[in-house]
Design a protein around this motif. Structure first.
Motif, PDB file in Angstrom:
ATOM      1  N   GLU A  46       0.846  -1.202   0.000  1.00 37.71           N
ATOM      2  CA  GLU A  46       0.000   0.000   0.000  1.00 37.71           C
ATOM      3  C   GLU A  46       0.878   1.246   0.000  1.00 37.71           C
ATOM      4  O   GLU A  46       1.856   1.327   0.738  1.00 37.71           O
ATOM      5  CB  GLU A  46      -0.876  -0.021   1.262  1.00 37.71           C
ATOM      6  N   GLY A 109      -6.120   2.231  -7.183  1.00 38.90           N
ATOM      7  CA  GLY A 109      -5.564   3.438  -6.598  1.00 38.90           C
ATOM      8  C   GLY A 109      -6.478   4.632  -6.760  1.00 38.90           C
ATOM      9  O   GLY A 109      -7.431   4.619  -7.543  1.00 38.90           O
ATOM     10  N   PRO A 121      -5.295   5.252   1.358  1.00 35.64           N
ATOM     11  CA  PRO A 121      -4.611   4.184   0.618  1.00 35.64           C
ATOM     12  C   PRO A 121      -4.514   4.564  -0.859  1.00 35.64           C
ATOM     13  O   PRO A 121      -5.317   4.136  -1.689  1.00 35.64           O
ATOM     14  CB  PRO A 121      -5.513   2.971   0.846  1.00 35.64           C
ATOM     15  N   THR A 124      -2.764   0.522  -4.170  1.00 33.07           N
ATOM     16  CA  THR A 124      -2.695  -0.811  -3.587  1.00 33.07           C
ATOM     17  C   THR A 124      -2.260  -1.786  -4.668  1.00 33.07           C
ATOM     18  O   THR A 124      -2.922  -1.916  -5.696  1.00 33.07           O
ATOM     19  CB  THR A 124      -4.073  -1.229  -3.033  1.00 33.07           C
ATOM     20  N   GLU A 126      -1.366  -5.624  -5.605  1.00 35.89           N
ATOM     21  CA  GLU A 126      -1.603  -6.992  -5.144  1.00 35.89           C
ATOM     22  C   GLU A 126      -1.048  -7.949  -6.176  1.00 35.89           C
ATOM     23  O   GLU A 126      -1.478  -7.954  -7.336  1.00 35.89           O
ATOM     24  CB  GLU A 126      -3.106  -7.206  -4.947  1.00 35.89           C
ATOM     25  N   TYR A 332       5.664   2.828   0.670  1.00 36.16           N
ATOM     26  CA  TYR A 332       5.121   1.627  -0.007  1.00 36.16           C
ATOM     27  C   TYR A 332       5.331   0.487   0.967  1.00 36.16           C
ATOM     28  O   TYR A 332       6.462   0.021   1.132  1.00 36.16           O
ATOM     29  CB  TYR A 332       5.919   1.434  -1.290  1.00 36.16           C
ATOM     30  N   ARG A 363      -5.396  -5.079   3.829  1.00 31.94           N
ATOM     31  CA  ARG A 363      -5.745  -4.488   2.545  1.00 31.94           C
ATOM     32  C   ARG A 363      -6.896  -3.514   2.756  1.00 31.94           C
ATOM     33  O   ARG A 363      -7.881  -3.856   3.392  1.00 31.94           O
ATOM     34  CB  ARG A 363      -6.175  -5.618   1.602  1.00 31.94           C
ATOM     35  N   LYS A 364      -6.782  -2.329   2.201  1.00 31.25           N
ATOM     36  CA  LYS A 364      -7.755  -1.290   2.542  1.00 31.25           C
ATOM     37  C   LYS A 364      -8.478  -0.734   1.324  1.00 31.25           C
ATOM     38  O   LYS A 364      -7.988  -0.806   0.201  1.00 31.25           O
ATOM     39  CB  LYS A 364      -7.055  -0.133   3.269  1.00 31.25           C
ATOM     40  N   THR A 365      -9.621  -0.175   1.620  1.00 30.73           N
ATOM     41  CA  THR A 365     -10.272   0.669   0.628  1.00 30.73           C
ATOM     42  C   THR A 365     -10.691   1.955   1.352  1.00 30.73           C
ATOM     43  O   THR A 365     -10.476   2.076   2.557  1.00 30.73           O
ATOM     44  CB  THR A 365     -11.459  -0.041  -0.048  1.00 30.73           C
ATOM     45  N   THR A 383     -10.546  -1.718   6.325  1.00 32.72           N
ATOM     46  CA  THR A 383     -10.000  -2.999   5.884  1.00 32.72           C
ATOM     47  C   THR A 383     -11.112  -3.955   5.461  1.00 32.72           C
ATOM     48  O   THR A 383     -10.851  -5.079   5.076  1.00 32.72           O
ATOM     49  CB  THR A 383      -9.165  -3.644   7.004  1.00 32.72           C
TER      50      THR A 383
END
Lengths: 450, 450
Positions: A46, A109, A121, A124, A126, A332, A363-365, A383
């Motif tokens: 992130e 992003g 965030p 992100t 992944e 990061y 992991r976030k939004t 999260t």
């Protein structure tokens, strides 16, 4: 003169690998992880800011479009691999892995031009650890630079209150950074740039007419003005502060007539000078001739000219150096990872437990929460994965899916997005004085309905 | 994974034109001067600093080698000309002139690594106006950026008192600026860089082992250390501050044995932590294991660690942002020109006469005047051409003659020159506290014997 063939500048696509714009340790981590069998573990990295630069009330995400191009060009060709192996940075088996490297993961992003706050965030990534860790340096370089410039630029645009701003800082920063700075400034609302490569590569309108050297080159100021008017027409901008401003303005209007486009003042007390020049231009009948002021302006200098009859501002040094905050200080960090290389293995949050540099695992939004009047009141970071409420605006968008860039957009879209994002913030966001972030960041496990 | 062919990064020669890394107004001035017949007048432009950044005692010239490469690549190919004409930046006849452009003049300058002071004539470009004016933006971009970084780096090297410094700031600046920053730091005496492209392009030693993400990726810190040691050997540097520093150090020595290369501490009170870790390492028999400290260090932070048992420092943000002075604020001013395009026409001094931005007319040279003990006592800048005295060291050297680069040199030469130039300055030059320039700049019409 000898004419040696030279290739033209590359098109928008860079045409060469960006893979070595990377820190040594990304490669040694990859190698060790390949060896220990952990390189394939799915990981989430992130990008976020622990804090805004001192006193700033919001940040502006910029560089996303540039970053997506550079991730597409992040491959290891023969020359990169030859360097890495001959210098002992990586071993042969790692080099083989790198030869086949292409990012295969997902990136979400904040889209370019969006505002951000501490803990937002912003990006992100992944992917299997080995793929994601390699992007760290490039991701941060691009976003840290461009966001720092856009964040400063946005304040200048606000300070100018609708008067156009010209970006002219290329000479005060690295030659390639200048091109990116022009782009970031445009996202934040600057009208034009002096940088020709920014014009060619990104289609940003370019501007400029003459410097003091041009006046000094000629036999007299009158000679210089005549020369410029003959070449560039009466709509040009004449620089009037090489010798005596009043005399220069009189000469300019005498030669160009009342339809002279503009005069530029680059030194002295700009407010006083602009006032005198306006009165003089008006008295000479050049009521539509604009006044451009330049010379060590920053957002505070621009604001101080609000009552002066300046029609446009040129900004150089303060813009390209982020007006006191030359980097956005984005980091990061790995926030989640799987326990095995199994692609279906669940992700679990991870975070460094050290003093002074807090990170939040998972992991976030995020959404921007608006009040009943449509004014932003919080940055809600979660999260969880729950849908947002009716007045919540989901912030991250898909940028890369399965290694394919899906977040490409015209630069104008980023520019418009920034203007819209600013309109949504509370009025305090636009104050130039030092303050707190304009809205608080709230961290929750799930985004709940407001 | 899809494999798309990608060209490798260009070699040291850039392989493409640098001509659009330029401000719009350089081209409009050229066009107007071509039209008025003044473009062919011989002109002398000078690069100098009006002042040093606040409190600094000397500046360091850097970027000269990069600049010479870029001047060689400064040509207008089809794509550049197509952009310039289609956007109306220049007319057809100017475009034709540009198509044949190659710099044909002379450039003298302070060689890379040399120290400079306010008013030092760092670079002198002599050519027909049209040729010389076009180089302004590129010259300033390269020298302003690289000199700002080298000037900050030099102070850090002094503060470190012989302990090696690792440059690791790529992630906090533009991706291309990071490469140049690594180079400038090396000129100023840094030992290594994290930036791989700087290693490939300039041969600078690169370094790096692992980040916190690597530890977090593994099932335990022990697992991570094992993995790193297996891949990189006992001489590696283990990062010990992810969880608990003391436990990590014990684990590290247990796994690697007393010949562990180094441990790195990246957070907390670095002086306190380094002291504790040193004692612990010694008690565990790892007396030769070095301690690398990183984490928001600048020259003052480094100096504050002088009494701590740190063996090496990693510097990132402060380095690439010039530690408070991200641009050297050098300017490129016309100081002399001929009255006609006749190549034998005499040059006469010119200078803008405006408030606040003084320039001194006339083509200049300079010596560093040394006292009887070999210590620098003045920067003597002269518009005359007299030979210098026996203890005067002539500063400018030929860099370009008749358009041909003659000032190319290995990067090591610049690095050695900087070390020698520093040794020659009075001891006050090395103080980190705010002060005046270490030696005064004296402007004279002729250089006289001391």
């Amino acid at each position: 003169m000898v004419h040696t063939p030279v290739r033209s500048l590359p098109l928008v696509d860079l045409g060469y690998s960006t893979a070595l714009l990377t820190d040594h340790y990304e490669l040694t981590m990859l190698q060790a992880a390949l060896r220990s069998g952990t390189a394939g573990r799915r990981a989430v990295f992130e990008v976020f800011a622990r804090r805004l630069p001192a006193g700033r009330r919001y940040g502006v995400v910029a560089g996303v479009g540039r970053l997506l191009e550079m991730i597409e060009q992040f491959r290891f060709g023969e020359r990169e691999l030859e360097f890495l192996t001959s210098r002992g940075v990586v071993d042969e088996s790692t080099a083989q892995w790198l030869a086949g490297y292409r990012f295969s993961g997902d990136i979400h992003g904040y889209p370019e031009g969006e505002c951000y706050f501490p803990g937002s965030p912003i990006l992100t990534v992944e992917a299997p650890f080995g793929e994601a860790v390699l992007l760290e340096t490039l991701v941060l370089s691009v976003l840290n630079h461009d966001s720092a410039i856009a964040s400063a630029a946005s304040r200048m645009v606000n300070a100018a209150g609708g008067r156009p701003l010209i970006e002219m800082g290329s000479r005060r920063t690295h030659e390639a950074a200048g091109v990116a700075a022009a782009r970031a400034a445009y996202v934040a609302g600057f009208a034009t740039t002096s940088n020709l490569e920014a014009g060619r590569r990104y289609g940003i309108p370019t501007a400029g007419t003459s410097a003091h050297a041009f006046t000094l080159l000629h036999d007299s100021e009158r000679h210089a003005f005549q020369s410029q008017l003959e070449s560039l027409g009466e709509g040009t901008t004449l620089l009037v502060d090489t010798y005596d401003v009043e005399r220069a303005v009189r000469t300019a209007v005498e030669l160009a007539g009342p339809r002279l486009g503009a005069v530029r003042i680059d030194s002295g007390d700009l407010a006083v000078a602009a006032g005198r020049v306006r009165a003089l231009l008006d008295s000479l009948g050049a009521r539509d001739t604009r006044i451009v002021v330049t010379g060590d302006l920053d957002e505070h200098g621009i604001a101080a000219l609000a009552a002066a009859p300046a029609d446009a501002y040129g900004v150089g040094t303060a813009l390209v150096t982020g007006s006191g905050a030359p980097t956005a200080a984005l980091v990061y960090k790995m926030v989640a990872r799987a326990d095995s290389p199994d692609p279906d293995a669940p992700l679990r949050p991870v975070a460094k437990r050290s003093v002074g540099k807090p990170t939040r695992g998972g992991r976030k939004t995020a959404v921007r929460r608006l009040d009943a009047h449509g004014v932003a009141c919080a940055e809600v970071v979660s999260t969880g994965e729950l849908p947002a409420g009716p007045r919540d605006r989901l912030l991250p968008v898909p940028l890369v899916r399965g290694g394919e860039v899906v977040g490409r957009e015209p630069l104008e879209a980023a520019r418009e997005r920034h203007a819209a994002a600013l309109r949504e913030l509370p009025a305090t966001a636009l104050q130039l004085s030092d303050g707190e972030p304009a809205i608080p960041t709230e961290f929750i496990d799930e985004i709940v309905f407001p």
